[in-house]
Design a protein around this motif. Structure first.
Motif, short mmCIF file in Angstrom:
data_model
loop_
_atom_site.label_atom_id
_atom_site.label_comp_id
_atom_site.label_asym_id
_atom_site.label_seq_id
_atom_site.Cartn_x
_atom_site.Cartn_y
_atom_site.Cartn_z
N GLN A 1 0.74 -1.16 0.16
CA GLN A 1 -0.09 -0.01 -0.20
C GLN A 1 0.66 1.17 0.18
O GLN A 1 0.44 2.35 -0.47
CB GLN A 1 -1.12 -0.15 1.30
CG GLN A 1 -2.06 -1.08 1.19
CD GLN A 1 -2.86 -1.22 2.42
OE1 GLN A 1 -3.10 -0.04 3.12
NE2 GLN A 1 -3.64 -2.29 2.52
N VAL B 1 1.65 2.28 -3.69
CA VAL B 1 0.57 2.87 -4.19
C VAL B 1 0.35 4.06 -3.71
O VAL B 1 0.10 5.28 -4.55
CB VAL B 1 -0.60 2.21 -3.94
CG1 VAL B 1 -1.93 2.55 -4.91
CG2 VAL B 1 -0.39 0.77 -4.64
N TRP B 2 0.45 4.51 -2.33
CA TRP B 2 0.23 5.60 -1.86
C TRP B 2 1.42 6.81 -2.46
O TRP B 2 0.99 7.88 -2.59
CB TRP B 2 0.35 5.80 -0.35
CG TRP B 2 -0.11 6.92 0.34
CD1 TRP B 2 -1.09 7.53 0.97
CD2 TRP B 2 0.83 8.05 0.51
NE1 TRP B 2 -1.19 8.73 1.54
CE2 TRP B 2 0.26 8.91 1.24
CE3 TRP B 2 2.30 8.30 0.54
CZ2 TRP B 2 0.81 10.29 1.68
CZ3 TRP B 2 2.81 9.53 0.82
CH2 TRP B 2 2.16 10.48 1.43
N ILE C 1 2.69 6.68 -5.45
CA ILE C 1 2.50 7.27 -6.71
C ILE C 1 1.18 8.00 -6.91
O ILE C 1 1.28 8.94 -7.52
CB ILE C 1 2.25 5.83 -7.35
CG1 ILE C 1 3.46 4.78 -7.59
CG2 ILE C 1 1.55 6.06 -8.87
CD1 ILE C 1 3.10 3.40 -7.90
N ARG C 2 0.23 7.87 -5.92
CA ARG C 2 -1.11 8.57 -5.75
C ARG C 2 -0.66 9.82 -5.62
O ARG C 2 -1.25 10.96 -6.07
CB ARG C 2 -2.20 7.91 -4.89
CG ARG C 2 -3.17 8.71 -4.56
CD ARG C 2 -4.14 8.18 -3.76
NE ARG C 2 -5.33 9.00 -3.68
CZ ARG C 2 -6.19 8.82 -2.44
NH1 ARG C 2 -5.86 7.95 -1.63
NH2 ARG C 2 -7.43 9.61 -2.52
N HIS C 3 0.08 10.22 -4.39
CA HIS C 3 0.55 11.48 -3.98
C HIS C 3 1.82 12.14 -4.95
O HIS C 3 2.21 13.23 -4.40
CB HIS C 3 0.65 11.49 -2.37
CG HIS C 3 -0.43 11.08 -1.83
ND1 HIS C 3 -1.45 12.28 -1.53
CD2 HIS C 3 -1.23 10.03 -1.17
CE1 HIS C 3 -2.46 11.55 -0.66
NE2 HIS C 3 -2.48 10.13 -0.74
N ARG C 4 2.14 11.44 -5.97
CA ARG C 4 3.12 11.96 -6.62
C ARG C 4 4.56 12.13 -5.96
O ARG C 4 5.32 13.18 -6.21
CB ARG C 4 2.90 13.33 -7.37
CG ARG C 4 1.62 13.25 -8.18
CD ARG C 4 1.43 14.59 -9.03
NE ARG C 4 0.09 14.34 -9.81
CZ ARG C 4 -0.40 15.26 -10.68
NH1 ARG C 4 0.07 16.48 -10.60
NH2 ARG C 4 -1.55 14.94 -11.43
N ILE D 1 -1.68 -1.02 -12.08
CA ILE D 1 -2.82 -0.14 -11.41
C ILE D 1 -3.96 0.06 -12.06
O ILE D 1 -4.95 0.13 -11.70
CB ILE D 1 -1.90 1.01 -10.99
CG1 ILE D 1 -0.88 0.79 -9.86
CG2 ILE D 1 -2.83 2.28 -10.52
CD1 ILE D 1 -0.06 1.97 -9.54
#
Length: 212
Positions: free
Chosen positions: A3, A6-7, A9-12, A25
Motif C-alpha cells: 500500500q 501505491v500511496w 504514486i497516488r500522491h506523486r 494499477i
C-alpha cells in the motif's frame, strides 16, 4: 504491490513509474477479486444485493442460515462500510442463486419496499457493485396496461428506449415460449448479455413457482 508504494504514486512522491506497474494499477476496478482474499472490500454491492433479496421476500434469518451465519450477523452486512472479500463473494453467490425466486415473507417484502429497497429486477443491466450506479426503478402499477404495438416493436428489434414492466414481462414470456437465447433477450431489452440470461432464469423460476 504494498500500500505504501501505491500511496507514493497516488500522491506523486514518485515522478515516474514503470510501464508494468502502471498497467497493473490501471487494471484495478471497483469489483473485488480473489487476490483480495482475507482483506476488506467496499460493502456497496453486498448491501444492495441483500436489500434486493429482502425486497422479494427473503428473511435475514433464512439468508444467514444459507450463508452459514446467524441472521443477526447477516443483518450487519447491510449496515457496514466494509466487509471481508469472502463475505462479498458469498453474498454474491446467494444473490445469483436466489434473485429469481421470491422469498416466503410478504410482510418482509412490503417492509423492504417501503424502506426504498430495490428488487433484483431493478439491477438488471446495471453494475450493482459500482458506487455511482443508481438505476431508475419504475415498478408496475394496477393501472399499467400492456402496449401490444410496443411489444411487437420490441420483439422485432424496432425499439431502442426503456422497456417498462408490462412489456418486459410479456417479452420474457414470448422469449421462453419461442426458445430465445439470453443474447437475443438482451438485445430486445437493451441489456448486457449476462443480464439477458439472468432475466430469463428469473422469469422461468417465477413461472415454475406460480405453477407449483
Amino acid at each position: 504491490m504494498d500500500q505504501k508504494s501505491v500511496w507514493k504514486i497516488r500522491h506523486r512522491v514518485h515522478d515516474k513509474v514503470s510501464i508494468e506497474c502502471a498497467a497493473r494499477i490501471m487494471a484495478v476496478t471497483h469489483v473485488p477479486v480473489p487476490a483480495q482474499s482475507g482483506m476488506k472490500v467496499p460493502n456497496i454491492g453486498t448491501k444492495r444485493r441483500i436489500q434486493a433479496l429482502l425486497a422479494i421476500g427473503w428473511k435475514l434469518d433464512d439468508l444467514g442460515q444459507l450463508a452459514g451465519v446467524s441472521g443477526r450477523q447477516f443483518s450487519q452486512y447491510n449496515t457496514r462500510t466494509w466487509v471481508q472479500y469472502e463475505t462479498w463473494a458469498k453474498v454474491r453467490e446467494l444473490y445469483e442463486e436466489l434473485s429469481g425466486t421470491p422469498g416466503s415473507s410478504r410482510y418482509g417484502e412490503t417492509r423492504a419496499r417501503n424502506s426504498g429497497y430495490l428488487p433484483p429486477l431493478a439491477w438488471e443491466g446495471h453494475d450493482i457493485d459500482h458506487p455511482q450506479q443508481s438505476p431508475i426503478w419504475m415498478p408496475a402499477t394496477p393501472d399499467d396496461e400492456l402496449d401490444e404495438v410496443l411489444l411487437d416493436r420490441i420483439i422485432h428489434g424496432k425499439h431502442s428506449g426503456k422497456v417498462h414492466e408490462p412489456e418486459r414481462t410479456a417479452l420474457l414470456d414470448y422469449a421462453i415460449a419461442n426458445g430465445w437465447t439470453g443474447t437475443r433477450v438482451a438485445e430486445a431489452l437493451n441489456l448486457k448479455q449476462d443480464a439477458g440470461e439472468q432475466a430469463l432464469v428469473r422469469r422461468k423460476a417465477k413461472l415454475r413457482k406460480n405453477a407449483a
